[in-house]
Write a protein that holds these residues in place. Structure first.
Motif, PDB file in Angstrom:
ATOM      1  N   HIS A  33       0.838  -1.203   0.000  1.00 55.98           N
ATOM      2  CA  HIS A  33       0.000   0.000   0.000  1.00 55.98           C
ATOM      3  C   HIS A  33       0.873   1.254   0.000  1.00 55.98           C
ATOM      4  N   THR A  45      -8.125  -6.287  12.263  1.00 53.44           N
ATOM      5  CA  THR A  45      -8.977  -5.614  11.280  1.00 53.44           C
ATOM      6  C   THR A  45      -8.243  -4.429  10.666  1.00 53.44           C
ATOM      7  N   ASP A  47      -8.334  -0.954   8.494  1.00 55.57           N
ATOM      8  CA  ASP A  47      -9.157   0.172   8.059  1.00 55.57           C
ATOM      9  C   ASP A  47      -8.245   1.098   7.261  1.00 55.57           C
ATOM     10  N   SER A  48      -8.514   1.214   5.972  1.00 54.61           N
ATOM     11  CA  SER A  48      -7.722   2.122   5.130  1.00 54.61           C
ATOM     12  C   SER A  48      -8.591   3.252   4.591  1.00 54.61           C
ATOM     13  N   SER A  49      -9.681   3.550   5.296  1.00 53.35           N
ATOM     14  CA  SER A  49     -10.638   4.564   4.848  1.00 53.35           C
ATOM     15  C   SER A  49     -10.148   5.988   5.041  1.00 53.35           C
ATOM     16  N   LYS A  50      -9.081   6.176   5.818  1.00 54.11           N
ATOM     17  CA  LYS A  50      -8.518   7.505   6.097  1.00 54.11           C
ATOM     18  C   LYS A  50      -9.534   8.417   6.778  1.00 54.11           C
ATOM     19  N   LYS A  51     -10.355   7.851   7.666  1.00 49.83           N
ATOM     20  CA  LYS A  51     -11.321   8.649   8.432  1.00 49.83           C
ATOM     21  C   LYS A  51     -10.625   9.654   9.335  1.00 49.83           C
ATOM     22  N   ASP A  56      -2.830   6.720   7.193  1.00 50.90           N
ATOM     23  CA  ASP A  56      -2.875   5.950   5.955  1.00 50.90           C
ATOM     24  C   ASP A  56      -3.620   4.638   6.168  1.00 50.90           C
ATOM     25  N   ILE A  57      -3.240   3.900   7.222  1.00 43.56           N
ATOM     26  CA  ILE A  57      -3.974   2.683   7.590  1.00 43.56           C
ATOM     27  C   ILE A  57      -4.056   2.585   9.108  1.00 43.56           C
ATOM     28  N   ASN A  75      -0.825   1.745  13.440  1.00 47.12           N
ATOM     29  CA  ASN A  75      -1.240   2.600  12.337  1.00 47.12           C
ATOM     30  C   ASN A  75      -0.020   3.131  11.608  1.00 47.12           C
TER      31      ASN A  75
END
Length: 178
Positions: A33, A45, A47-51, A56-57, A75
């Protein structure tokens, strides 16, 4: 410097999630990535949604118990350094100073440069308090091609010994792609 400050506070902004001690021999997922690879247990789990800005992840551990309120996690933040005009040592010192300003009850445990074969990186381990949580944080800083890659393991301080091996296995799996 606002960008630098934002990159440091990313782990302070992460709201508590959930957590569980992990087996270091669990099946691994390898993620390629944004110019790097990293491996993590298949039970965690991604999460790469960048919330969260600059994140970044975000890889979180499974729930430890139904009452567990914090997720041990790793992260990755990527920061563009081209506009900062700092040497790697100046960048690291600026990060140390930001951590000191933002962390409550801060105690640095380790702060060193590591040369491991062809891989060079900087490592910080520190404890601090975030809200009701006493945390232990381990960070690796890789600097390459005017970018800083900050890989962070965050655990509850009392759970750090249980998560250290699996967390460092994730941190140690990080590789830049040329």
């Amino acid at each position: 410097m606002k960008l630098l400050k934002n990159s440091i506070i990313f782990f302070f902004l992460l709201v508590p999630f959930i957590g569980k001690t992990q087996d270091t021999n669990a099946e691994q997922i390898q993620l390629s990535h944004n110019g790097y690879t990293i491996s993590f247990p298949s039970t965690w789990t991604l999460d790469s949604s960048k919330k969260v800005a600059l994140l970044d992840i975000f890889i979180s551990s499974p729930k430890d118990t139904v009452n567990d309120n914090f997720s041990e996690n790793v992260n990755v933040v990527i920061q563009d350094l081209s506009s900062l005009n700092l040497t790697p040592d100046q960048y690291l010192e600026a990060n140390r100073e930001q951590i000191k300003k933002l962390a409550t009850n801060l105690k640095f445990i380790e702060d060193k440069k590591i040369q491991n074969g062809t891989k060079e990186f900087y490592k910080f381990i520190f404890t601090s308090t975030q809200g009701i949580f006493k945390l232990e944080t381990e960070q690796y800083y890789f600097i390459s091609n005017n970018k800083a890659y900050i890989i962070t393991l965050t655990t509850e301080e009392k759970k750090y010994p249980a998560y250290q091996a699996v967390g460092e296995k994730i941190l140690d799996s990080f590789r830049l792609i040329d």
